[in-house]
Write a protein that holds these residues in place. Structure first.
Motif, short mmCIF file in Angstrom:
data_model
loop_
_atom_site.label_atom_id
_atom_site.label_comp_id
_atom_site.label_asym_id
_atom_site.label_seq_id
_atom_site.Cartn_x
_atom_site.Cartn_y
_atom_site.Cartn_z
N THR A 279 24.99 -8.62 -6.61
CA THR A 279 24.87 -10.05 -6.34
C THR A 279 24.15 -10.25 -5.01
O THR A 279 24.54 -9.69 -3.99
N VAL A 280 23.10 -11.03 -5.09
CA VAL A 280 22.37 -11.42 -3.88
C VAL A 280 22.32 -12.94 -3.89
O VAL A 280 21.51 -13.54 -4.58
N GLU A 281 23.24 -13.56 -3.15
CA GLU A 281 23.35 -15.01 -3.18
C GLU A 281 22.47 -15.70 -2.14
O GLU A 281 22.18 -16.89 -2.29
N ASP A 282 22.08 -14.99 -1.13
CA ASP A 282 21.26 -15.59 -0.07
C ASP A 282 19.86 -15.87 -0.61
O ASP A 282 19.14 -14.95 -1.00
N HIS A 283 19.47 -17.14 -0.62
CA HIS A 283 18.16 -17.52 -1.17
C HIS A 283 17.01 -16.94 -0.36
O HIS A 283 15.94 -16.67 -0.91
N ARG A 284 17.22 -16.72 0.94
CA ARG A 284 16.16 -16.13 1.76
C ARG A 284 15.84 -14.71 1.31
O ARG A 284 14.68 -14.31 1.22
N VAL B 136 14.39 -20.15 -4.84
CA VAL B 136 14.18 -18.70 -4.63
C VAL B 136 12.71 -18.33 -4.73
O VAL B 136 12.36 -17.15 -4.75
N LEU B 137 11.83 -19.33 -4.80
CA LEU B 137 10.40 -19.07 -4.84
C LEU B 137 9.86 -18.99 -3.42
O LEU B 137 10.09 -19.90 -2.62
N PRO B 138 9.12 -17.95 -3.08
CA PRO B 138 8.61 -17.80 -1.72
C PRO B 138 7.37 -18.66 -1.50
O PRO B 138 6.69 -19.04 -2.45
N TYR B 139 7.08 -18.94 -0.25
CA TYR B 139 5.81 -19.58 0.09
C TYR B 139 4.77 -18.52 0.40
O TYR B 139 3.67 -18.54 -0.13
#
Length: 201
Positions: free
Chosen positions: A11-16, A42-45
């Motif tokens: 589980t990776v809950e951190d959106h960053r 969760v989409l990066p820039y």
């Protein structure tokens, strides 16, 4: 490898962290994590540093997630994918204009300035400051502080804008991994000592 390792954790809950994983997969031309139901959070820039993807990857990414259009346009400016950039018809914003100003290809700046003029000179400027740092100013930080043990050190917070505004300076770990064991006899070696050690090595 770090992004792959994180992607395999239960589980990776951190959106960053999820954005960082997705960014690296995109730059490696793997869109398997970007599905129609993938949340925008969760989409990066930043999908062009430290590497650019193939132009076809960016085309498919924009098709799958139209919300990524501005980011894809920015990547196309960095990579000089003119045809893909033109097909996107991205809106002018301060981040794109900043990148276009640094591009050796004047096409991008001319296009964005023309679009801005057609809109009465209005350019979207609601992006955070870190988005306006262009590719030519992005770099991996380096250090001259050699630590014997880096297992309990916290990442440096001096450089934080390169990865979607998140700190990612682990240069002290990289120096520790690279330096021969015989140079890591003390708990800490500073710049002066390190230079002397290198002369005798």
């Amino acid at each position: 490898m770090f992004a792959k390792w994180w992607s395999l954790q239960p589980t990776v809950e951190d959106h960053r962290i999820q954005r960082a994983i997705n960014a690296r997969f995109i730059m490696n031309n793997d869109l398997s994590r970007i599905l129609p139901d993938t949340q925008d959070s969760v989409l990066p820039y930043c999908i062009w540093y430290p590497a650019v993807a193939d132009w076809q990857t960016y085309v498919e990414l924009a098709r799958r997630k139209p919300s990524m259009k501005q980011s894809v346009a920015r990547a196309c400016i960095v990579a000089d994918y003119k045809t893909v950039y033109d097909e996107l018809n991205a809106e002018p914003d301060s981040s794109l204009i900043a990148e276009a100003r640094d591009s050796p290809n004047p096409h991008y700046l001319r296009d964005l300035e023309r679009k801005a003029a057609e809109r009465g000179g209005v350019v979207s400027d609601d992006s955070p400051e870190w988005k306006r740092n262009t590719r030519k100013h992005m770099f991996e930080p380096t250090t001259t502080s050699l630590y014997k043990d880096v297992s309990n050190l916290i990442a440096d917070t001096e450089f934080g804008w390169a990865y979607d505004g998140v700190v990612a300076n682990t240069s002290f770990v990289e120096l520790n991994v690279c330096a021969p064991d015989e140079l890591k006899q003390k708990d800490f070696v500073d710049l002066g000592e390190l230079c002397e050690l290198w002369h005798g090595y």
